[in-house]
Design a protein around this motif. Structure first.
Motif, short mmCIF file in Angstrom:
data_model
loop_
_atom_site.label_atom_id
_atom_site.label_comp_id
_atom_site.label_asym_id
_atom_site.label_seq_id
_atom_site.Cartn_x
_atom_site.Cartn_y
_atom_site.Cartn_z
N PHE A 43 -64.72 -22.79 -13.45
CA PHE A 43 -66.11 -23.07 -13.78
C PHE A 43 -66.14 -24.11 -14.90
O PHE A 43 -65.17 -24.27 -15.65
CB PHE A 43 -66.82 -21.80 -14.23
N SER A 44 -67.27 -24.77 -15.06
CA SER A 44 -67.40 -25.77 -16.11
C SER A 44 -67.52 -25.13 -17.49
O SER A 44 -66.99 -25.66 -18.48
CB SER A 44 -68.60 -26.68 -15.85
N VAL A 45 -68.21 -23.99 -17.57
CA VAL A 45 -68.34 -23.24 -18.82
C VAL A 45 -68.22 -21.75 -18.51
O VAL A 45 -68.42 -21.32 -17.36
CB VAL A 45 -69.68 -23.53 -19.53
N TYR A 46 -67.93 -20.96 -19.55
CA TYR A 46 -67.63 -19.55 -19.33
C TYR A 46 -68.40 -18.65 -20.31
O TYR A 46 -68.78 -19.07 -21.41
CB TYR A 46 -66.14 -19.29 -19.49
N GLY A 47 -68.57 -17.40 -19.86
CA GLY A 47 -69.11 -16.35 -20.73
C GLY A 47 -70.44 -16.70 -21.34
O GLY A 47 -71.35 -17.23 -20.70
N ALA A 48 -70.56 -16.39 -22.62
CA ALA A 48 -71.83 -16.60 -23.33
C ALA A 48 -72.20 -18.07 -23.46
O ALA A 48 -73.35 -18.39 -23.80
CB ALA A 48 -71.75 -15.95 -24.71
N ASP A 49 -71.27 -18.97 -23.20
CA ASP A 49 -71.58 -20.40 -23.26
C ASP A 49 -72.39 -20.86 -22.04
O ASP A 49 -72.95 -21.96 -22.04
CB ASP A 49 -70.30 -21.23 -23.34
N CYS A 50 -72.42 -20.02 -20.99
CA CYS A 50 -73.22 -20.34 -19.80
C CYS A 50 -74.69 -20.07 -20.08
O CYS A 50 -75.04 -18.99 -20.57
CB CYS A 50 -72.78 -19.48 -18.61
N TRP A 51 -75.54 -20.98 -19.73
CA TRP A 51 -76.97 -20.76 -19.93
C TRP A 51 -77.47 -19.56 -19.12
O TRP A 51 -78.48 -18.95 -19.45
CB TRP A 51 -77.77 -22.01 -19.56
N TYR A 52 -76.72 -19.21 -18.07
CA TYR A 52 -77.16 -18.16 -17.15
C TYR A 52 -76.44 -16.83 -17.36
O TYR A 52 -76.58 -15.93 -16.53
CB TYR A 52 -76.95 -18.63 -15.72
N HIS A 53 -75.68 -16.67 -18.42
CA HIS A 53 -74.80 -15.50 -18.54
C HIS A 53 -75.56 -14.17 -18.52
O HIS A 53 -74.99 -13.14 -18.17
CB HIS A 53 -73.94 -15.60 -19.80
N ASN A 54 -76.86 -14.18 -18.88
CA ASN A 54 -77.64 -12.96 -18.88
C ASN A 54 -78.75 -12.97 -17.83
O ASN A 54 -79.70 -12.19 -17.90
CB ASN A 54 -78.25 -12.71 -20.27
N HIS A 55 -78.63 -13.86 -16.84
CA HIS A 55 -79.61 -13.92 -15.76
C HIS A 55 -79.21 -13.01 -14.61
O HIS A 55 -78.02 -12.83 -14.33
CB HIS A 55 -79.75 -15.36 -15.26
N ASP A 56 -80.20 -12.48 -13.91
CA ASP A 56 -79.93 -11.52 -12.85
C ASP A 56 -79.01 -12.07 -11.76
O ASP A 56 -78.14 -11.37 -11.26
CB ASP A 56 -81.25 -11.06 -12.21
N PHE A 57 -79.21 -13.34 -11.38
CA PHE A 57 -78.41 -13.87 -10.28
C PHE A 57 -76.92 -13.90 -10.63
O PHE A 57 -76.06 -13.90 -9.74
CB PHE A 57 -78.89 -15.28 -9.89
N ALA A 58 -76.60 -13.94 -11.93
CA ALA A 58 -75.20 -13.98 -12.36
C ALA A 58 -74.63 -12.59 -12.62
O ALA A 58 -73.40 -12.43 -12.66
CB ALA A 58 -75.07 -14.82 -13.62
N LEU A 59 -75.48 -11.61 -12.76
CA LEU A 59 -75.03 -10.26 -13.14
C LEU A 59 -75.10 -9.25 -12.00
O LEU A 59 -74.55 -8.16 -12.12
CB LEU A 59 -75.89 -9.74 -14.31
N LYS A 60 -75.78 -9.61 -10.91
CA LYS A 60 -75.93 -8.67 -9.81
C LYS A 60 -75.32 -9.24 -8.54
O LYS A 60 -75.38 -10.44 -8.30
CB LYS A 60 -77.41 -8.36 -9.58
#
Length: 255
Positions: free
Chosen positions: A131-148
């Motif tokens: 991936f280009s960025v990881y973990g908390a550095d991702c703008w989407y790290h706490n978005h539903d599409f990334a967590l479910k």
């Protein structure tokens, strides 16, 4: 729905390779016996995905994934066998198996949901694909599409590249380009396709372009773009036309 015995077809291919490396006199009897046994079963799959355009049971197993008996039975039912050799609706003169990537989609990996963030664990930043960025550095790290995890276990058939001539069009125009049997791919499927395509072929699809997906998050239409060095990047765009943004395509999952 065609029988698609993944394990046996792969075993036949491996056995034939092993047999070809030996002379008739030096070939091991068990290798020839395996070839004869598999051929005698006359599997009814009309076509097999090209090896470099398919991510299946053995590929998942290489990442440490364990399948139960029910999943293995489901994996043997390949719903697209009859159309792989059909003309591709996006590329005249080519077949579907030449222009599409086949993925065995799983929702759970060894007891954990196969989310976008979980995929980051499978493909760390030190290697490729990545991936280009990881973990908390991702703008989407706490978005539903990334967590479910979403969708059901089974085979998926995706166009390997963005739909031809789909850039410089608004999202609704792009969606209207798809044949009735297709839909815009989900963000999870598009990411999986890009990662595993690189794993098989050593390069990413759509390098230098972005593939719009069906998901919306935080008011933006999600897309996936890839670069040879930076890897897979998840973007969030509007629906307006852009020279850089095309649209993804996934064959609708059979009912």
């Amino acid at each position: 729905m065609s029988r698609f015995d993944v394990d046996q077809l792969l075993a036949l291919r491996e056995a034939e390779r092993a047999f070809e490396k030996r002379t008739g006199r030096g070939a091991k009897k068990e290798v020839q016996a395996l070839i004869n046994k598999i051929r005698s079963e006359k599997l009814s799959a009309p076509a097999m995905p090209l090896e470099n355009l398919c991510w299946g049971v053995s590929d998942w197993a290489s990442l440490g994934v364990h399948f139960d008996k029910r999943q293995l039975k489901q994996a043997r039912e390949f719903p697209y066998g009859e159309i792989l050799s059909a003309p591709c609706p996006f590329y005249p003169g080519r077949t579907i198996q030449e222009t599409h990537f086949v993925v065995l989609y799983i929702k759970v990996i060894n007891g954990q949901s196969l989310t976008v963030m979980k995929l980051q664990d499978l493909f760390p930043a030190a290697g490729q694909p990545r991936f280009s960025v990881y973990g908390a550095d991702c703008w989407y790290h706490n978005h539903d599409f990334a967590l479910k995890a979403a969708g059901q276990f089974g085979w998926r058939l995706l166009l390997a590249e963005i739909v031809p001539n789909s850039t410089e069009k608004e999202y609704e125009q792009q969606e209207a380009m798809l044949p009735a049997e297709y839909e815009v791919a989900s963000i999870r499927l598009e990411i999986i396709k890009d990662l595993f395509s690189h794993k098989k072929n050593g390069y990413y699809p759509n390098e230098g372009r972005s593939a719009r997906c069906s998901d919306i998050s935080a008011g933006g239409r999600l897309s996936v773009d890839c670069s040879a060095v930076g890897g897979v990047n998840v973007g969030r765009w509007g629906v307006d036309a852009d020279w850089y943004i095309g649209v993804s395509a996934s064959r609708k999952f059979p009912a």
